[in-house]
Enzyme design. Sequence first.
Site, PDB file in Angstrom:
ATOM      1  N   SER A 239       0.806  -1.224   0.000  1.00 36.69           N
ATOM      2  CA  SER A 239       0.000   0.000   0.000  1.00 36.69           C
ATOM      3  C   SER A 239       0.839   1.274   0.000  1.00 36.69           C
ATOM      4  O   SER A 239       1.942   1.324   0.561  1.00 36.69           O
ATOM      5  CB  SER A 239      -0.928   0.021   1.215  1.00 36.69           C
TER       6      SER A 239
ATOM      7  N   GLY B 258      -3.541 -14.659   2.476  1.00 37.97           N
ATOM      8  CA  GLY B 258      -3.587 -13.780   3.635  1.00 37.97           C
ATOM      9  C   GLY B 258      -4.997 -13.549   4.132  1.00 37.97           C
ATOM     10  O   GLY B 258      -5.234 -13.410   5.340  1.00 37.97           O
TER      11      GLY B 258
ATOM     12  N   GLU C 193      -6.084  -6.171   3.950  1.00 38.41           N
ATOM     13  CA  GLU C 193      -6.019  -7.326   3.052  1.00 38.41           C
ATOM     14  C   GLU C 193      -7.306  -7.502   2.242  1.00 38.41           C
ATOM     15  O   GLU C 193      -7.747  -8.609   1.951  1.00 38.41           O
ATOM     16  CB  GLU C 193      -5.648  -8.595   3.816  1.00 38.41           C
TER      17      GLU C 193
END
Length: 395
Positions: free
Chosen positions: A140, A256, A377
Amino acid sequence: MLSENVAREMVQCGMNFELTEEQRMLREMVRELAEREIAPHAAAADKDQEFPLRQFRALASNDLLGIPFPEQYGGMGGSYLDYVLALEEVCRACASTGVTMSVQISLASAPLSRFGTPEQKQRFLVPLCRGEKIGAYSLSEANSGTDAAALVCQARREGDSYVMNGTKLWVTNGFYADTYIVYTTGDPGLRHKGITALIVEKGTPGFTFGKKEDKLGIRGSATYELIFQNCRVPVENRLGGEGEGFKIAMWTLDGGRIGIAAQAIGIAQAALDACVQYVKQRETFGKPLAEHQAIQFYLADMNTDIEAARLLCWRAAALKSAGEDHTRIAAIAKLFASEVAMQVTNKAVQIHGGYGFTKEFPVERLMRDAKITEIYEGTSEALRMVIARAELAVR
């Protein structure tokens, strides 16, 4: 442990909802460890924003940081289902410790295990599995969250090195990590086609840290800004091929999300556990809260939602363990489990009444911890897009 062959048979024949004896023993061992070594420090980690290094070391000393990885690289040779069983128990005790474990396994070690060269696995994966080093994942940026292809942190090839310049945000394990999987671009105009993954080591010249985030929840987890100024990373530290970074990042997030589903379930279970204990002790109108039907209905709904979320998480983990496509079901599991966590913790605060609004009881912390599971996520909105697109593609 659940082998890949057994996992595949479970997927093909329909999920067997009974855990093996080894899995039950693993879950019980982690539960006892978490209650002894992790839960007693959860409130202090939240209050003081203290990184759970002691708790991390306890996980490492019990070989829990390499559960789903081959033994030749320091792992336990288990399955992804084994991993989420352990992760749920850790998150039930402390969500901050749980996300540290989740990032270590799902976001740092997993892509190294899947895409790394033999040399990279020996150099980076082995110490991560053993808990000798801490891992982090950095995708990010200020203007590229859900739109991950919009990143601008640049890595320009110069001979046998990449020269990195840019800033990364929301990096879990932040300052405390040793090994970072950083996603960069050779040309922002290429979007996803220009993204390359690099393994960056702490201490590399030109790599520094910016601010530490002051967060609503999981406050013991260290979330930092990373800054790269003419930071040179050798080409041998490239993970996968040049331009393959977006594929690696998305594959990593699929796994994830299963881990975050397990985290959400652990938080929700902790809230339900706290409520059961509270309503048996607290009396109103001359009888325990547990005898009021309204409270019983709350508990029944909470328990039902948690069980449903847990089975979705196990289904996704079994698919991943079997090497099957799990993008859609991982998104479903994470979406449902995270929203369950918010609903359950909200009810937990309500059941506790005024006490639930104080720090004397754990439910206010659990409610704060639950919120992030709907965001990182893959936000709930982004996951709905993933699920819808997958559904439309098969019709």
